[in-house]
Design a protein around this motif. Structure first.
Motif, PDB file in Angstrom:
ATOM      1  N   LYS A 162       0.858  -1.180   0.000  1.00  8.14           N
ATOM      2  CA  LYS A 162       0.000   0.000   0.000  1.00  8.14           C
ATOM      3  C   LYS A 162       0.903   1.243   0.000  1.00  8.14           C
ATOM      4  CE  LYS A 162      -1.985   0.729   4.007  1.00  8.14           C
ATOM      5  NZ  LYS A 162      -2.490   2.004   4.495  1.00  8.14           N
ATOM      6  N   PRO A 164       2.253   4.884   1.172  1.00  2.09           N
ATOM      7  CA  PRO A 164       2.273   5.343   2.577  1.00  2.09           C
ATOM      8  C   PRO A 164       1.102   6.249   2.967  1.00  2.09           C
ATOM      9  CG  PRO A 164       4.366   5.822   1.446  1.00  2.09           C
ATOM     10  CD  PRO A 164       3.441   5.286   0.418  1.00  2.09           C
ATOM     11  N   ILE A 197       6.541   2.640  11.154  1.00  6.19           N
ATOM     12  CA  ILE A 197       5.114   3.003  11.105  1.00  6.19           C
ATOM     13  C   ILE A 197       4.338   1.730  10.779  1.00  6.19           C
ATOM     14  CG2 ILE A 197       3.354   4.430  10.005  1.00  6.19           C
ATOM     15  CD1 ILE A 197       5.522   6.415   9.246  1.00  6.19           C
ATOM     16  N   GLY A 203       5.225  -5.400  11.132  1.00  5.48           N
ATOM     17  CA  GLY A 203       5.828  -4.519  12.132  1.00  5.48           C
ATOM     18  C   GLY A 203       6.148  -5.279  13.406  1.00  5.48           C
ATOM     19  N   THR A 223      -3.417   1.286  15.138  1.00  6.91           N
ATOM     20  CA  THR A 223      -4.319   0.327  15.792  1.00  6.91           C
ATOM     21  C   THR A 223      -3.466  -0.728  16.497  1.00  6.91           C
ATOM     22  OG1 THR A 223      -5.874   0.622  13.967  1.00  6.91           O
ATOM     23  CG2 THR A 223      -6.255  -1.265  15.408  1.00  6.91           C
ATOM     24  N   GLY A 395       1.525  -2.352   5.329  1.00 12.71           N
ATOM     25  CA  GLY A 395       0.618  -3.354   4.775  1.00 12.71           C
ATOM     26  C   GLY A 395       0.406  -3.267   3.278  1.00 12.71           C
ATOM     27  N   TRP A 509      -7.786  -5.043   6.722  1.00 12.56           N
ATOM     28  CA  TRP A 509      -7.517  -5.310   5.308  1.00 12.56           C
ATOM     29  C   TRP A 509      -8.379  -6.450   4.787  1.00 12.56           C
ATOM     30  CZ3 TRP A 509      -5.613 -10.140   4.358  1.00 12.56           C
ATOM     31  CH2 TRP A 509      -4.781 -10.755   5.283  1.00 12.56           C
TER      32      TRP A 509
HETATM   33  P1  NA7 Z   1      -1.092  -5.017   8.104  1.00 13.90           P
HETATM   34  O1  NA7 Z   1      -1.512  -6.133   8.944  1.00 13.90           O
HETATM   35  O2  NA7 Z   1      -2.078  -4.420   7.176  1.00 13.90           O
HETATM   36  O3  NA7 Z   1      -0.514  -3.893   9.072  1.00 13.90           O
HETATM   37  C1  NA7 Z   1      -0.269  -2.604   8.621  1.00 13.90           C
HETATM   38  C2  NA7 Z   1      -0.066  -1.704   9.796  1.00 13.90           C
HETATM   39  O4  NA7 Z   1       0.242  -0.405   9.331  1.00 13.90           O
HETATM   40  C3  NA7 Z   1      -1.295  -1.549  10.649  1.00 13.90           C
HETATM   41  O5  NA7 Z   1      -0.895  -1.403  11.982  1.00 13.90           O
HETATM   42  C4  NA7 Z   1      -1.897  -0.254  10.116  1.00 13.90           C
HETATM   43  O6  NA7 Z   1      -2.719   0.408  11.028  1.00 13.90           O
HETATM   44  C5  NA7 Z   1      -0.668   0.534   9.874  1.00 13.90           C
HETATM   45  N1  NA7 Z   1      -0.877   1.602   8.901  1.00 13.90           N
HETATM   46  C6  NA7 Z   1      -1.285   1.475   7.634  1.00 13.90           C
HETATM   47  N2  NA7 Z   1      -1.335   2.680   7.033  1.00 13.90           N
HETATM   48  C7  NA7 Z   1      -0.984   3.585   7.963  1.00 13.90           C
HETATM   49  C8  NA7 Z   1      -0.860   4.984   7.961  1.00 13.90           C
HETATM   50  N3  NA7 Z   1      -1.092   5.686   6.860  1.00 13.90           N
HETATM   51  N4  NA7 Z   1      -0.484   5.588   9.100  1.00 13.90           N
HETATM   52  C9  NA7 Z   1      -0.230   4.858  10.205  1.00 13.90           C
HETATM   53  N5  NA7 Z   1      -0.315   3.535  10.276  1.00 13.90           N
HETATM   54  C10 NA7 Z   1      -0.699   2.894   9.160  1.00 13.90           C
HETATM   55  O7  NA7 Z   1       0.159  -5.428   7.211  1.00 13.90           O
HETATM   56  P2  NA7 Z   1       1.358  -6.363   7.585  1.00 13.90           P
HETATM   57  O8  NA7 Z   1       2.348  -6.247   6.505  1.00 13.90           O
HETATM   58  O9  NA7 Z   1       1.838  -6.100   8.959  1.00 13.90           O
HETATM   59  O10 NA7 Z   1       0.743  -7.792   7.592  1.00 13.90           O
HETATM   60  C11 NA7 Z   1       0.054  -8.268   6.457  1.00 13.90           C
HETATM   61  C12 NA7 Z   1      -0.189  -9.731   6.555  1.00 13.90           C
HETATM   62  O11 NA7 Z   1       0.978 -10.446   6.184  1.00 13.90           O
HETATM   63  C13 NA7 Z   1      -0.472 -10.281   7.886  1.00 13.90           C
HETATM   64  O12 NA7 Z   1      -1.736 -10.087   8.332  1.00 13.90           O
HETATM   65  C14 NA7 Z   1      -0.166 -11.758   7.712  1.00 13.90           C
HETATM   66  O13 NA7 Z   1      -1.226 -12.389   7.058  1.00 13.90           O
HETATM   67  C15 NA7 Z   1       1.010 -11.720   6.842  1.00 13.90           C
HETATM   68  P3  NA7 Z   1      -4.331   0.145  11.002  1.00 13.90           P
HETATM   69  O14 NA7 Z   1      -4.480  -1.219  11.560  1.00 13.90           O
HETATM   70  O15 NA7 Z   1      -4.734   0.211   9.550  1.00 13.90           O
HETATM   71  O16 NA7 Z   1      -4.905   1.219  11.818  1.00 13.90           O
END
Ligand code: NA7
Length: 889
Positions: A162, A164, A197, A203, A223, A395, A509
């Motif tokens: 995705k 940023p 982030i 993360g 979150t 993500g 997601w």
């Molecule tokens: P995830 O699970 O989608 O995590 C992405 C994290 O990034 C999540 O904490 C998001 O917070 C955060 N996020 C996304 N965009 C932003 C912005 N703009 N600002 C601040 N924080 C943000 O992806 P992962 O890569 O960790 O894991 C993906 C999958 O891979 C996992 O579930 C396993 O199946 C393996 P949010 O929760 O959206 O508030």
């Protein structure tokens, strides 16, 4: 030839110089693409796979960030198609690292000599269906275009990172990394100020390792996720022993399980366990370090019920508070805005303890959102953080991103997939899309995919697709396309499934909520891996139901329809019953049938706790009959509902609908008195009807003694009990009381006529059968009496009856007589509401905590009873979303 060595004999792809001609083109050389190539070759198809990466691996090629590991035990996250391969590879750890998984995929590619058919460093830039030639035309950014009969997206669910979405990223002067596109060279973080982030799985895996290297680490969390300790080490001894004792059986169990990992369903519900017992189970699961275990094995209601889930969530929050020393940080790390499991939980190694390190700071973005990225770091609305490195663990554009956003796909009539999916992904089985012939998706949106062990789901999809291509070739078909009817039916089934779990209650997601502007809706199939597999098989066994197949020299074939019209859990229950191969109930005789029912009921989940349960006797029409009283936990006095159980006037007793009575007592906040009226054949017509009336009269006269509100009472009943409730209302009107404030008739028997369509359509296969109804009538009522309104209330006078709520189920022989009664009541001026429950069967609503989709119907029944009693409505948190699931036909 052994399956371990793939046949290299498939005919070679041809090329006219500008265009490579193949039977099948595949995008992606990860788990799915590799197995596809292997199967396609073995089946004699020419195939090419295209991948942007410079080697195999898919998601494991790109996700090389520190700490990247599998979070399903790796012995389960492996190919199973070739037993020789399965035993040839030994995993060194319970959760393998990314380099080891990549080595495994390389080993597989070598073993089957797959690389020679993969074009690395190549991206498809455009894909268009050529209607005249019935071929997909692909252009690429590197080398020849491709012309193929079939086009298969093996693109993975989490492969398009995705953006940023934060202003100013370009201004940052330091280093920027994305976990999903981590560089292949070593990244040196020692001595640097690093920001991460995002606190999803990536993360949470990376943060502890980055903290060990960095001078200072600042974690920006939007979150909080639930994270469980992995307790990594060598492969778990007990799982390995299970696998080795019966490799084929172990793998087969995984294929038919709910999540693709061989765990049985949890046997008990949370309210059957004491606090201490729940804690003990939780501690064991915490120590086991296994996501699927903790997600499925604690208690049966944890994944489907908000209250059952809250118990687990709180135990995890307690753990976080116990590990993290600073209470404010612990509070920020404790998820409290979504049920456990509704957002992907994470597996960690020292994650929470990392926040006790002096070089780690947490920033809670819920309290101070990021406003921009600057040249020197990250700015929130309260502070500036100067850093040298920013790691985006933010993500993916999950599930649809890699299919839709990567290149334009244009199907029949020049329609683009992006347009068709603008309001959310539409598919049939998550495998195909109407309007896009010969296009397949492996683990696409609409299939179990990310809610399952991907290795198991990938193999199932690849096998299904290649088997179909072979069958098409044999039958002379050159094109296959899902029909609109089948696709719409799948969307409905998906929506029904999504009411089964709690995923709908979180912004994740899974639902598209992580990408601004993306259409919202639960994208993966939530009905489970095993049920999904059986549906795919059923599509085939029913003549490729929902597909149109065409070919140059054969007649077109289109067996149109919806593959699942039952509610998903009803389908599972009916399949289980069919597998049990039970004798027809009516063949057991009254005593045998009663014994069967008692045994059947003993195996169901215990009913939920209510304030008080008490047994007694009341005056029936010819002497005392037993009753069971359910009192709510709230302060009384409460209105009283007189309840009549189901059982065809022959079976059951005042205890046999116990879970339903408890559930309705809790939902309505009313006393339920379940009456043990007399049964046929020992006490034939009109004994049950007269007992029903006498019991209602007695209860109305003894409300104070029972601790209830003064009359009027209400009546309710299911099946033959619905018949007795309806008859009681007529008798009470005609015999001068008691006054009845309302009647709830759930799948009632209202007439002796068997000629209505529902008796023909649902004569067999939906638990209550036509022969069983025949037998019930024979046991209770001689033919000459059957038109008496005391057993066929539809034939009685209907004016002046209490207001009614009539529930009928689509797949029930009694459906049409219930509808007829409701319509006749309305025609006679009685206020009446109907719930026509789509996809449900006769027993759906009384199978509490088994047929989870029945909740919304019981919510509506409770609302009706509360209205009849003049009580205010209240929505329980646990029912959130249950009322608007479109259950009614
Ligand atoms: P995830 O699970 O989608 O995590 C992405 C994290 O990034 C999540 O904490 C998001 O917070 C955060 N996020 C996304 N965009 C932003 C912005 N703009 N600002 C601040 N924080 C943000 O992806 P992962 O890569 O960790 O894991 C993906 C999958 O891979 C996992 O579930 C396993 O199946 C393996 P949010 O929760 O959206 O508030």
């Amino acid at each position: 030839m052994s399956d371990a060595i793939a046949e290299a004999s498939a005919s070679k792809a041809t090329s006219d110089g500008a265009t490579q001609q193949v039977d099948v083109a595949v995008v992606g050389a990860g788990f799915a693409g590799l197995y596809l190539l292997h199967r396609l070759r073995k089946a004699g198809f020419t195939a090419v796979a295209v991948d942007e990466a410079s080697d195999v691996g898919g998601t494991w090629y790109w996700n090389r960030y520190p700490g990247a590991r599998c979070d399903i035990q790796t012995i389960d996250y492996s190919y199973t198609f070739d037993p020789e391969l399965d035993s040839a590879w030994k995993w060194s750890e319970k959760y393998a690292t990314q380099p080891e998984i990549l080595r495994y995929l390389g080993f597989v590619a070598d073993r089957y000599d797959l690389r020679r058919d993969i074009r690395f460093g190549t991206k498809v830039t455009n894909a268009t269906w050529d209607e005249a030639a019935e071929r997909w035309r692909l252009t690429t950014d590197n080398g020849a275009a491709i012309s193929c009969r079939h086009y298969i997206m093996a693109t993975g669910c989490l492969s398009t990172p995705k953006p940023p979405e934060i202003e100013g990223v370009k201004d940052f002067k330091g280093e920027i990394y994305f976990t999903g596109r981590w560089p292949h060279h070593e990244v040196k973080l020692a001595g640097k100020r690093v920001a991460v982030i995002g606190t999803g799985s990536s993360g949470i895996q990376a943060i502890p390792l980055i903290a060990e290297q960095a001078a200072h680490l600042t974690v920006f969390q939007r979150t909080a996720s639930f994270a469980l300790p992995a307790h990594n080490g060598p492969p778990s001894a007990d799982r390995t022993a299970l696998l080795q004792s019966d490799r084929a059986g172990y793998r087969e169990q995984a294929r038919w399980s709910m999540a693709g990992v061989p765990f049985p369903p949890a046997p008990v519900v949370s309210w059957q366990l004491s606090d201490a017992e729940r804690r003990e189970r939780f501690e064991q699961a915490w120590a086991a370090g296994d996501l699927v275990h903790i997600l499925t094995q604690l208690w049966a209601d944890q994944g489907v019920d908000v209250d059952g889930n809250a118990l687990v969530s709180e135990l995890i929050r307690e753990k976080i508070r116990g590990i993290v020393k600073d209470p404010e940080t612990a509070a920020a790390l404790s998820p409290n805005d979504h049920p456990f499991g509704s957002k992907r939980p994470c597996l960690d190694t020292n994650y929470y303890a990392t926040y006790n390190r002096p070089n780690v700071t947490q920033v809670n973005l819920r309290q101070e959102p990021i406003t921009s990225i600057t040249a020197s770091g990250i700015k929130t609305d309260k502070r500036n953080f100067d850093v040298d490195v920013i790691v985006f663990a933010t993500g993916f554009d999950a599930m649809t991103g890699a299919i839709m956003a990567v290149h334009p796909i244009t199907g029949r009539g020049g329609k683009s997939l992006s347009d068709i999916w603008a309001k959310g992904p539409q598919s049939y089985l998550g495998l195909t899309v109407a309007g896009f012939p010969n296009l397949f998706m492996i683990t696409g949106p609409g299939s179990p995919s990310v809610l399952s062990n991907m290795a198991v789901s990938i193999e199932q999809h690849v096998d299904w697709v290649v088997d179909r291509l072979q069958a098409m070739r044999e039958a002379g078909f050159s094109a296959i396309e899902a029909t609109a009817t089948a696709q719409d039916g799948w969307a409905q089934h998906m929506a029904d499934c999504s009411t089964l779990t709690l995923h709908r209650l979180a912004n994740t997601w899974y639902t598209g909520a992580n990408v601004p502007g993306k259409a919202l809706g639960v994208m993966p199939y939530t009905g489970g891996v095993g049920p999904y597999r059986s549906i795919c098989n059923e599509v085939v066994s029913r003549g490729m139901l929902g597909f149109r197949l065409t070919g140059p020299d054969v007649a077109a074939q289109c067996n149109d329809g919806e593959i699942v019209r039952l509610q998903p859990d009803v389908r599972i229950v009916l399949n289980m019953l069919a597998d049990m191969n039970l004798p027809p109930i009516e063949s057991l005789g009254p005593e045998g049938a009663r014994a069967f029912l008692a045994q059947f009921n003993a195996g169901r989940p215990a009913g939920r706790p209510v304030g008080e349960v008490g047994d007694g006797a009341l005056q029936g029409a010819d002497g005392p009959v037993p009753y069971r009283l359910y009192r709510p936990a709230t302060p009384g006095p409460h209105p009283i509902v007189v309840y009549f159980h189901g059982g065809g006037w022959v079976l059951g007793d005042e205890l046999s609908d116990d879970p339903f009575c408890r559930d309705m007592c809790r939902r309505t906040g009313m006393i339920f008195v379940s009456v043990g009226y007399r049964h046929g054949p020992e006490h034939p017509f009109p004994a049950a009807a007269e007992d029903g009336y006498a019991a209602t009269k007695w209860i109305a006269e003894h409300t104070a003694e029972l601790g209830g509100r003064p009359a009027p009472v209400l009546v309710a009943g299911w099946s033959a009990g619905g018949n007795i409730a309806a008859v009681t209302c007529q008798l009470a009107r005609d015999r001068g009381g008691p006054q009845i404030a309302g009647q709830l008739l759930l799948c009632p028997v209202t007439d002796c006529d068997f000629d209505r369509p529902s008796y023909r359509e649902n004569a067999e296969g939906y638990f209550l059968t036509r022969p069983l109804m025949d037998w019930f009538w024979d046991m209770y009522c001689p033919p000459a009496d059957r038109t008496d309104p005391r057993v066929s209330p539809l034939r009685g006078k209907l004016a002046g009856l209490p207001q009614a709520f009539v529930v009928t189920c689509e797949f029930d022989p009694l459906r049409d007589e219930g509808v007829a009664y409701a319509e006749a009541l309305a025609a006679a001026g009685v206020p009446v509401e109907q719930l026509k429950a789509r996809g449900q069967m006769h027993s759906s609503f009384t199978m509490v905590d088994v047929v989870i989709t029945g909740v919304s119907g019981r919510v509506k029944m409770a609302e009706a009873l509360r209205r009849f009693a003049g009580l205010a409505q209240e929505e329980r948190q646990a029912d959130k979303g249950a009322r608007s699931d479109g259950l009614a036909a």
